[in-house]
Design an enzyme around this catalytic site. Structure first.
Site, short mmCIF file in Angstrom:
data_model
loop_
_atom_site.label_atom_id
_atom_site.label_comp_id
_atom_site.label_asym_id
_atom_site.label_seq_id
_atom_site.Cartn_x
_atom_site.Cartn_y
_atom_site.Cartn_z
N TYR A 1 0.75 -1.19 0.05
CA TYR A 1 -0.04 0.03 0.07
C TYR A 1 0.83 1.13 0.08
CZ TYR A 1 -0.05 -0.09 5.30
OH TYR A 1 0.61 -0.14 6.36
N GLU A 2 0.11 2.49 -0.20
CA GLU A 2 0.88 3.68 -0.52
C GLU A 2 1.85 3.85 -1.76
OE1 GLU A 2 -0.64 5.79 0.82
OE2 GLU A 2 -1.39 4.61 2.70
N GLY A 3 1.10 2.88 -2.68
CA GLY A 3 1.97 2.87 -3.88
C GLY A 3 2.90 1.60 -3.85
#
Length: 598
Positions: free
Chosen positions: A442-444
């Protein structure tokens, strides 16, 4: 329950002896009075809170998870989470590095970094509630209107309210240009938002009186793609002009994700049904505003894995000292025991030292990055502020991807130390592995971080930011190049710096001919760059340790630091040779594969 002892000695070493933070901070007006004693007192109390209040809830949260009431759409957090959050607020921890203008204590971000590392070591799932709030605070401080700041920031600072960021939708993850959530302007200047968001960490809970959602959506006349995204404040409860809470807004939790790890955090599916929102920043410029929060979150995710790496190492070390299994190959070491403790075996030490090197290197990188943020915002020299900003931009994808990949390696290595006992729930090691796994996604995803580093941060500015970091490496090499005691650290670092320059130039030429070459090389490139940064910081730490020993110190901490540095450069740093070779292998071997993937 796993043990956790806050690594205060190592934090003080990095803060005071390697980075010299207080010597620099005293020249910044907001931090002129922040001295070494303040730092040490704060991190000691933060460590106590993490170990005594938050750590005991980690297994509880994993076992119980969060519960959604489908009738009211309210979410209950695991036993003890709400009480721990109340103590967190009571202790003033949410306000630590916030602006005094909004009720904050105004302490440096590098100090806040210490707090969040320890909280993540104790309980990542719980820490995500206040962690995301801090990101929302930063985004609104940078891009909110005066009225939005007046209404929201003091309550985020106090911990009375929490914050989230609502980006992802069922049909799109990282490609936010595909999002469909709509925002219809109203006569009173507000907007009505309709759509669905998924994977919203801390999206609904019972810890705070209100939740401030930062939501990306499209205006009716918005251009296609990412150029047509706007950012909105959408609170759980509407906010009256005087800051008090009004009626329930049209945003609710439609479901909770059943996850592999971080069970104690409510990962919510959020439904917006005509929810009232206010615009943050300019229309169609929401992605730029949200990037403030996204970049803060990316550094935060790296910190999550750093915290788990430290806890995994501490528990594996304690187990290896006690567990008796086989005899040392060079002869019995515990002759009064039926077998030797497993810490005598070379491969067990390899596993332990891998985790230790990644924990201590990660701590140095995380603190260095936070210190650069302090300098970017407050250094009196404009050139220093500019250079610091460029270095933070370069390092952010490395902090996120390199630290989380290392966390995966380290938590699995520490589970391996436990053998079969690591695979069962009782020891808590398998939870650390599961909790860490999301950090690489997550968060890229880490693949996206790698594209960001090579495509945008390096090739996008023709290598200017990388050269800026390269000058720091070159300065250290020049300073210590003739010091025989530093040769084992400086020589491989200097060589990698030269090789990374050549690799970057080569990939730049290739990318002009075929952009897919960037995607083919980027993951290996980021990992090699991560080792370049780690190598620089480990060399600086070795430099300090050697000087202390030469000055007559008999503190075993410095000897241990040198031994860990030697292990890192001998056993982990050489990975870069293979990484540069695979980075050069090109896109053809990946894309000319239709039959292989048929």
């Amino acid at each position: 329950m796993p043990i956790y002892h806050p690594p205060l000695r190592d934090m003080r070493f990095v803060l005071h002896e390697v980075l010299g933070v207080t010597d620099v901070l005293r020249h910044m007006a907001p931090h002129a009075e922040t001295d070494t004693a303040t730092f040490d007192a704060v991190i000691e109390e933060a460590g106590k809170f993490a170990a005594e209040v938050v750590l005991p809830l980690n297994a509880v949260g994993d076992r119980e998870g969060c519960r959604l009431d489908p009738q009211t759409h309210e979410v209950s957090t695991p036993s003890g989470f709400k009480e721990a959050f109340a103590r967190y607020v009571e202790g003033g921890w949410p306000a630590l590095s916030c602006d005094p203008a909004f009720g904050g204590q105004g302490l440096p971000l590098v100090l806040n970094q210490c707090l969040f590392e320890m909280l993540n070591s104790a309980n990542q799932a719980w820490t995500m509630y206040p962690g995301l709030t801090h990101g929302a605070y930063e985004a609104l401080q940078a891009h909110g209107t005066d009225e939005q700041k007046r209404q929201v920031l003091p309550r985020l600072t106090s911990g009375e309210w929490t914050g989230t960021m609502c980006l992802t939708e069922p049909h799109c993850g990282t490609d936010l240009g595909l999002l469909r959530t709509r925002a219809e302007p109203q006569a009173d200047g507000t907007y009505r938002l309709t759509g669905q968001k998924i994977f919203i960490s801390a999206g609904e809970h019972d810890l705070a009186a209100n939740i401030v959602h930062l939501v990306l959506a499209r205006l009716p006349d918005a251009p296609e793609g990412s150029r047509g995204i706007s950012l909105f404040i959408v609170p759980k409860f509407l906010i009256n002009p005087d800051g008090s809470l009004g009626e329930r807004n049209g945003i609710h939790c439609g479901g909770l994700e059943e996850k592999m790890g971080i069970h104690g955090n409510a990962t919510a599916q959020m439904v917006l049904d005509g929810a009232v929102g206010t615009l943050v920043g300019k229309p169609n410029k929401g992605l730029q505003a949200m990037f403030v929060m996204m970049n803060a979150a990316r550094i935060g995710v790296g910190t999550q894995s750093l915290g788990l790496t430290e806890t995994a190492y501490q528990n594996a070390l304690a187990y290896a000292r006690e567990r008796l299994q086989s005899r040392s190959l060079s002869g019995a070491k515990a002759k009064d025991q039926p077998a030797d403790p497993i810490i005598v075996h070379p491969d067990v030490r390899r596993l332990l030292l891998t985790a230790k090197a990644y924990a201590e290197g990660g701590r140095a990188l995380a603190l260095y990055s936070a210190f650069l943020l302090d300098r970017e915002m407050h250094d009196p020299d404009e050139a220093v502020r500019r250079d610091s900003a460029e270095l933070v931009a370069l390092l952010t994808p490395i902090v996120k991807a390199f630290l989380t990949d290392n966390g995966h390696i380290a938590t699995n290595a520490c589970l391996q130390v436990f053998g079969g006992h690591g695979y069962i729930r009782e020891t808590g090691m398998e939870q650390l592995v599961r909790d860490n796994r999301i950090n690489m996604i997550y968060e890229g995803t880490n693949g996206i971080q790698s594209l960001d580093l090579l495509g945008r941060k390096v090739l996008g500015d023709n290598g200017a930011a990388l050269r800026k970091f390269g000058k720091l490496v070159a300065r250290l090499v020049e300073e210590e190049g003739v010091n025989e005691d530093m040769a084992e650290f400086i020589n491989p670092l200097a060589y990698l710096g030269e090789q990374m320059t050549r690799l970057t130039t080569e990939l730049g030429f290739r990318a002009h001919q075929n952009p897919d070459e960037v995607g083919a090389a980027s993951v290996d490139y980021l990992r090699a760059a991560g080792h370049l940064v780690f190598g620089y910081l480990w060399a600086r730490m070795a430099q300090v340790a050697l000087r202390q020993i030469a000055a007559g110190s008999d503190d075993p901490f410095y000897t241990g630091k040198l031994q860990t540095a030697r292990f890192y450069f001998a056993r982990l740093f050489p990975e870069t040779a293979a990484l540069m070779r695979t980075a050069r292998s090109g896109a053809k071997v990946l894309l000319d594969t239709e039959q292989a993937l048929a």
